[in-house]
Design a protein around this motif. Structure first.
Motif, PDB file in Angstrom:
ATOM      1  N   VAL A  46     -13.989 105.027  29.650  1.00 45.88           N
ATOM      2  CA  VAL A  46     -13.321 105.862  30.649  1.00 45.88           C
ATOM      3  C   VAL A  46     -12.013 106.448  30.118  1.00 45.88           C
ATOM      4  O   VAL A  46     -11.513 107.431  30.667  1.00 45.88           O
ATOM      5  N   HIS A  47     -11.468 105.866  29.060  1.00 46.55           N
ATOM      6  CA  HIS A  47     -10.245 106.409  28.474  1.00 46.55           C
ATOM      7  C   HIS A  47     -10.530 107.402  27.346  1.00 46.55           C
ATOM      8  O   HIS A  47      -9.594 107.914  26.725  1.00 46.55           O
ATOM      9  N   SER A  48     -11.810 107.656  27.074  1.00 48.34           N
ATOM     10  CA  SER A  48     -12.153 108.612  26.007  1.00 48.34           C
ATOM     11  C   SER A  48     -12.145 110.050  26.513  1.00 48.34           C
ATOM     12  O   SER A  48     -12.450 110.971  25.766  1.00 48.34           O
ATOM     13  N   ASN A  49     -11.809 110.227  27.795  1.00 48.27           N
ATOM     14  CA  ASN A  49     -11.684 111.561  28.386  1.00 48.27           C
ATOM     15  C   ASN A  49     -12.980 112.356  28.245  1.00 48.27           C
ATOM     16  O   ASN A  49     -12.975 113.479  27.746  1.00 48.27           O
ATOM     17  N   TYR A  85      -4.320 102.882  24.029  1.00 44.07           N
ATOM     18  CA  TYR A  85      -4.636 101.466  23.780  1.00 44.07           C
ATOM     19  C   TYR A  85      -4.103 100.541  24.876  1.00 44.07           C
ATOM     20  O   TYR A  85      -4.857  99.699  25.403  1.00 44.07           O
ATOM     21  N   ASP A  86      -2.838 100.663  25.247  1.00 42.22           N
ATOM     22  CA  ASP A  86      -2.269  99.752  26.248  1.00 42.22           C
ATOM     23  C   ASP A  86      -2.989  99.886  27.590  1.00 42.22           C
ATOM     24  O   ASP A  86      -3.219  98.881  28.292  1.00 42.22           O
ATOM     25  N   SER A  87      -3.358 101.118  27.950  1.00 42.52           N
ATOM     26  CA  SER A  87      -4.080 101.342  29.211  1.00 42.52           C
ATOM     27  C   SER A  87      -5.483 100.748  29.147  1.00 42.52           C
ATOM     28  O   SER A  87      -5.985 100.202  30.148  1.00 42.52           O
ATOM     29  N   ILE A  88      -6.115 100.842  27.988  1.00 42.64           N
ATOM     30  CA  ILE A  88      -7.447 100.271  27.805  1.00 42.64           C
ATOM     31  C   ILE A  88      -7.392  98.761  28.004  1.00 42.64           C
ATOM     32  O   ILE A  88      -8.207  98.176  28.731  1.00 42.64           O
ATOM     33  N   VAL A  89      -6.423  98.118  27.375  1.00 42.99           N
ATOM     34  CA  VAL A  89      -6.288  96.667  27.469  1.00 42.99           C
ATOM     35  C   VAL A  89      -5.974  96.256  28.906  1.00 42.99           C
ATOM     36  O   VAL A  89      -6.551  95.297  29.436  1.00 42.99           O
ATOM     37  N   ALA A  90      -5.082  96.991  29.556  1.00 45.86           N
ATOM     38  CA  ALA A  90      -4.712  96.660  30.935  1.00 45.86           C
ATOM     39  C   ALA A  90      -5.922  96.793  31.860  1.00 45.86           C
ATOM     40  O   ALA A  90      -6.145  95.939  32.738  1.00 45.86           O
ATOM     41  N   PHE A  91      -6.704  97.838  31.660  1.00 50.04           N
ATOM     42  CA  PHE A  91      -7.877  98.034  32.519  1.00 50.04           C
ATOM     43  C   PHE A  91      -8.893  96.917  32.301  1.00 50.04           C
ATOM     44  O   PHE A  91      -9.498  96.417  33.256  1.00 50.04           O
ATOM     45  N   SER A  92      -9.085  96.507  31.050  1.00 48.11           N
ATOM     46  CA  SER A  92     -10.102  95.498  30.730  1.00 48.11           C
ATOM     47  C   SER A  92      -9.732  94.110  31.240  1.00 48.11           C
ATOM     48  O   SER A  92     -10.610  93.268  31.459  1.00 48.11           O
ATOM     49  N   GLU A  93      -8.437  93.832  31.387  1.00 45.76           N
ATOM     50  CA  GLU A  93      -7.936  92.548  31.878  1.00 45.76           C
ATOM     51  C   GLU A  93      -8.313  91.382  30.957  1.00 45.76           C
ATOM     52  O   GLU A  93      -8.461  90.243  31.402  1.00 45.76           O
ATOM     53  N   ILE A  94      -8.454  91.657  29.660  1.00 44.06           N
ATOM     54  CA  ILE A  94      -8.770  90.574  28.716  1.00 44.06           C
ATOM     55  C   ILE A  94      -7.756  90.559  27.564  1.00 44.06           C
ATOM     56  O   ILE A  94      -8.108  90.281  26.416  1.00 44.06           O
ATOM     57  N   ASN A 121     -12.323  96.547  17.625  1.00 51.48           N
ATOM     58  CA  ASN A 121     -13.458  97.230  18.239  1.00 51.48           C
ATOM     59  C   ASN A 121     -13.039  98.361  19.160  1.00 51.48           C
ATOM     60  O   ASN A 121     -13.803  99.317  19.349  1.00 51.48           O
ATOM     61  N   VAL A 122     -11.850  98.287  19.731  1.00 49.16           N
ATOM     62  CA  VAL A 122     -11.347  99.411  20.521  1.00 49.16           C
ATOM     63  C   VAL A 122     -11.251 100.652  19.632  1.00 49.16           C
ATOM     64  O   VAL A 122     -11.684 101.748  20.020  1.00 49.16           O
ATOM     65  N   PHE A 123     -10.733 100.463  18.436  1.00 53.47           N
ATOM     66  CA  PHE A 123     -10.590 101.603  17.527  1.00 53.47           C
ATOM     67  C   PHE A 123     -11.949 102.059  16.995  1.00 53.47           C
ATOM     68  O   PHE A 123     -12.203 103.259  16.863  1.00 53.47           O
ATOM     69  N   LEU A 124     -12.831 101.106  16.714  1.00 53.30           N
ATOM     70  CA  LEU A 124     -14.170 101.465  16.241  1.00 53.30           C
ATOM     71  C   LEU A 124     -14.945 102.209  17.324  1.00 53.30           C
ATOM     72  O   LEU A 124     -15.497 103.297  17.081  1.00 53.30           O
ATOM     73  N   ASN A 125     -14.991 101.638  18.529  1.00 52.49           N
ATOM     74  CA  ASN A 125     -15.761 102.249  19.614  1.00 52.49           C
ATOM     75  C   ASN A 125     -15.163 103.577  20.039  1.00 52.49           C
ATOM     76  O   ASN A 125     -15.888 104.536  20.337  1.00 52.49           O
ATOM     77  N   GLY A 126     -13.848 103.642  20.062  1.00 50.18           N
ATOM     78  CA  GLY A 126     -13.185 104.910  20.390  1.00 50.18           C
ATOM     79  C   GLY A 126     -13.552 106.003  19.401  1.00 50.18           C
ATOM     80  O   GLY A 126     -13.823 107.149  19.786  1.00 50.18           O
ATOM     81  N   ALA A 127     -13.586 105.651  18.114  1.00 56.67           N
ATOM     82  CA  ALA A 127     -13.959 106.632  17.081  1.00 56.67           C
ATOM     83  C   ALA A 127     -15.402 107.083  17.257  1.00 56.67           C
ATOM     84  O   ALA A 127     -15.725 108.270  17.110  1.00 56.67           O
ATOM     85  N   ILE A 128     -16.295 106.127  17.593  1.00 56.97           N
ATOM     86  CA  ILE A 128     -17.708 106.465  17.826  1.00 56.97           C
ATOM     87  C   ILE A 128     -17.829 107.460  18.977  1.00 56.97           C
ATOM     88  O   ILE A 128     -18.673 108.361  18.953  1.00 56.97           O
ATOM     89  N   GLY A 142     -15.730 109.694  19.682  1.00 57.86           N
ATOM     90  CA  GLY A 142     -15.116 110.967  19.328  1.00 57.86           C
ATOM     91  C   GLY A 142     -13.618 111.036  19.484  1.00 57.86           C
ATOM     92  O   GLY A 142     -13.022 112.113  19.358  1.00 57.86           O
ATOM     93  N   MET A 143     -12.962 109.900  19.741  1.00 60.57           N
ATOM     94  CA  MET A 143     -11.508 109.893  19.882  1.00 60.57           C
ATOM     95  C   MET A 143     -10.850 109.851  18.504  1.00 60.57           C
ATOM     96  O   MET A 143     -11.346 109.206  17.587  1.00 60.57           O
ATOM     97  N   SER A 144      -9.735 110.524  18.382  1.00 62.93           N
ATOM     98  CA  SER A 144      -8.944 110.438  17.156  1.00 62.93           C
ATOM     99  C   SER A 144      -8.108 109.163  17.189  1.00 62.93           C
ATOM    100  O   SER A 144      -7.939 108.545  18.253  1.00 62.93           O
ATOM    101  N   LYS A 145      -7.563 108.767  16.025  1.00 62.53           N
ATOM    102  CA  LYS A 145      -6.728 107.565  15.995  1.00 62.53           C
ATOM    103  C   LYS A 145      -5.511 107.738  16.899  1.00 62.53           C
ATOM    104  O   LYS A 145      -5.102 106.798  17.588  1.00 62.53           O
ATOM    105  N   ALA A 146      -4.953 108.945  16.914  1.00 66.73           N
ATOM    106  CA  ALA A 146      -3.784 109.200  17.757  1.00 66.73           C
ATOM    107  C   ALA A 146      -4.137 109.031  19.235  1.00 66.73           C
ATOM    108  O   ALA A 146      -3.351 108.473  20.011  1.00 66.73           O
ATOM    109  N   GLU A 147      -5.322 109.494  19.632  1.00 70.23           N
ATOM    110  CA  GLU A 147      -5.756 109.344  21.022  1.00 70.23           C
ATOM    111  C   GLU A 147      -5.943 107.873  21.375  1.00 70.23           C
ATOM    112  O   GLU A 147      -5.565 107.429  22.469  1.00 70.23           O
TER     113      GLU A 147
END
Length: 246
Positions: free
Chosen positions: A164-167, A130-139, A111-118, A120-125
């Motif tokens: 917040v990581h989608s810039n 990804y690691d920062s997203i997971v660390a921020f979420s604490e799950i 879902n991180v990749f799905l929601n990020g794409a929704i 407007g983030m590219s797969k590379a972004e």
């Protein structure tokens, strides 16, 4: 739009169709009188016009049913207006509904990749963030669990982290901070203030008038689908408090 504009909302209207259940007697009367038995309409927004410039922080205020959440959904592209135009410049992201943009049968990681794409983030972004997203979420322990097993608080953590990581150039928040626990709320507010300092445009819906007074500089008040005030946030808050007393 001029270069410093992030949003331009022009004479926007939105009408919802309401369907009501009726008794057999009411249906029979409706058939005999040739009246529609169960359809009504509700004008959620009535000719709203608004501009948001780069680095503006706006509190979108109003009582329940005033049209705030509907307007945010139009800005985010979740819904389309029935009349008028909504123009955006740059990436728009935010938290409008818990779990919006998530598929229940996919894992948190997927879902991180799905929601990020929704958003407007590219797969590379997404890979880079990804690691920062997971660390921020604490799950982190639950990233390979299907999100249909997540609590609303876990949804919030992951959704906020991705957003917040989608810039984004424009960040929307709809009362969503009320869902998480207090430490995570403080963490979210810290990140919101960082976005403000970075010059992002913020549109915040909240019933916490003290909170929006501390974050926002401009206040917009909706009343029954119409824009009735647009100016200094403290004046907007005073108007809301005056309405609450009546």
């Amino acid at each position: 739009m001029s270069a410093d504009l992030r949003l331009r909302i022009e004479n926007v209207t939105k009408t919802f169709t309401l369907r009501h259940r009726r008794s057999l007697k009411e249906l029979a009367v409706a058939m005999l009188t040739h009246k529609d038995p169960g359809i009504d309409t509700f004008d959620a927004l009535k000719g709203v016009s608004l501009q948001v410039r780069e680095a503006e922080t706006i509190a979108l205020l109003g009582f329940n049913g005033s049209g705030k959440s509907t307007l945010l959904k139009l800005i985010s592209g979740v819904m389309r207006p029935d009349g008028g135009r909504v123009l955006t410049r740059g990436r728009v992201a935010g938290l409008i509904e818990v779990g919006a943009g998530f598929h229940p049968d996919l894992t948190g990681r997927e879902n991180v990749f799905l929601n990020g794409a929704i958003l407007g983030m590219s797969k590379a972004e997404i890979d880079a963030a990804y690691d920062s997203i997971v660390a921020f979420s604490e799950i982190e322990r639950f990233m390979d669990t299907e999100v249909k097993f997540y609590s609303s608080g876990m949804f919030l953590r992951l959704a906020f982290a991705v957003a917040v990581h989608s810039n984004p150039e424009t960040f929307l928040i709809d009362e969503i901070l009320a869902v998480g626990d207090e430490p995570f709320q403080r963490k979210c507010l810290t990140r919101v203030n960082q976005l403000k300092e970075e010059g992002r445009s913020l549109v915040i819906v909240s019933h916490d008038l003290d909170l929006v007074s501390s974050i926002c500089e401009r206040g917009v008040v909706l009343r029954e689908g119409r824009l009735v005030f647009d100016g200094d946030v403290h004046d907007a808050v005073d108007l809301m408090r005056e309405d609450q007393r009546h």
